[in-house]
Motif scaffolding. Sequence first.
Motif, PDB file in Angstrom:
ATOM      1  N   ARG A 171      87.619 -12.300  46.473  1.00 49.44           N
ATOM      2  CA  ARG A 171      86.449 -12.702  47.826  1.00 49.44           C
ATOM      3  C   ARG A 171      87.083 -14.019  47.918  1.00 49.44           C
ATOM      4  O   ARG A 171      87.216 -14.588  48.493  1.00 49.44           O
ATOM      5  CB  ARG A 171      85.390 -13.141  47.142  1.00 49.44           C
ATOM      6  N   ARG A 174      89.969 -13.604  51.082  1.00 49.95           N
ATOM      7  CA  ARG A 174      89.437 -13.438  52.034  1.00 49.95           C
ATOM      8  C   ARG A 174      89.177 -15.082  51.956  1.00 49.95           C
ATOM      9  O   ARG A 174      88.762 -15.230  53.749  1.00 49.95           O
ATOM     10  CB  ARG A 174      88.119 -13.152  52.021  1.00 49.95           C
ATOM     11  N   GLU A 175      88.337 -15.885  51.704  1.00 58.05           N
ATOM     12  CA  GLU A 175      87.282 -17.677  51.739  1.00 58.05           C
ATOM     13  C   GLU A 175      88.940 -18.158  51.921  1.00 58.05           C
ATOM     14  O   GLU A 175      88.403 -19.505  52.881  1.00 58.05           O
ATOM     15  CB  GLU A 175      86.795 -17.706  50.713  1.00 58.05           C
ATOM     16  N   SER A 176      89.823 -18.024  51.570  1.00 63.44           N
ATOM     17  CA  SER A 176      90.813 -18.868  51.923  1.00 63.44           C
ATOM     18  C   SER A 176      91.777 -19.253  52.973  1.00 63.44           C
ATOM     19  O   SER A 176      91.844 -20.087  53.932  1.00 63.44           O
ATOM     20  CB  SER A 176      92.403 -18.384  50.928  1.00 63.44           C
ATOM     21  N   ARG A 178      91.182 -19.002  57.644  1.00 61.25           N
ATOM     22  CA  ARG A 178      90.200 -19.530  58.946  1.00 61.25           C
ATOM     23  C   ARG A 178      90.857 -18.551  60.189  1.00 61.25           C
ATOM     24  O   ARG A 178      91.540 -19.011  60.363  1.00 61.25           O
ATOM     25  CB  ARG A 178      89.713 -21.400  59.410  1.00 61.25           C
ATOM     26  N   CYS A 249      95.395 -15.207  55.000  1.00 65.32           N
ATOM     27  CA  CYS A 249      94.912 -15.895  54.078  1.00 65.32           C
ATOM     28  C   CYS A 249      96.320 -15.866  52.803  1.00 65.32           C
ATOM     29  O   CYS A 249      97.077 -14.703  53.351  1.00 65.32           O
ATOM     30  CB  CYS A 249      94.478 -14.120  53.653  1.00 65.32           C
TER      31      CYS A 249
END
Length: 251
Positions: A171, A174-176, A178, A249
């Motif tokens: 998670r 994946r959030e790292s 853009r 990512c």
Amino acid sequence: MIIYEYPFNERIRTLLRLEDLFEKFVFFLHQEHPQQHHVALATIFEMLEVAGRADLKSDLLQELERQKQMLLSFRANPNVETDRLDAVLADVDRSSTALMAAQGKTGQNVRDNEWLMSIRGRTIIPGGACEFDLPSYHAWQQRSSQQRFNDISNWFAPLTPLFDAIGVVLRLLRESGRATRTIAQAGSYQQMLQGKAYQMLRLAIDETLGAIPEISANKYMLWVRFTSQDGDMKPKAFESDVPFELTLCNF
């Protein structure tokens, strides 16, 4: 939108495979038919095969600690939402503590169970788990769905901290990234990465386009070639422009 993910290294490839197996396991565990519970149990055996190829526990603990230190450094940033940061840090701490408390080798409780190992040995043979091969397993399958659910849940329980940690790490990865909108001209896209080491690529595409990405990448270049399928499911080059979202990512 259909999302495709491509790992840049073996470590992320292993985590994605285990995540995929875990999602499959959870789905079949919550079904009621004996054959569906057979798939859930067989999936645990697949997890052990994948997880046994690397020292995942220490690797995940190191990554969680690294992420914790990096997140703590964001506290002084006035643009960071403190509540959200604290929630993420709590997830990291919880996963790390549970994983550290897990005793023994991954899945050792399953390996120590002779009955489960006898089933595992037969499931790798096509049709090897028939009732005449494993009468005790056939008898177990006749139990109520709740009993089978409880048994499988108990066998999987020692693996829970490992998969919680995998979920947190993926998670954060994946959030790292853009997402950027781009277009593959005539179904082909190339991007120079200039030696920067990424961990994973995420590609989102409108499912109505019928375009399927074939991805290859290293630290120097990314290449995406889109194909489509005919009635016989044979791939053919997609020759039109393809709009898609690309996310690179990296921790």
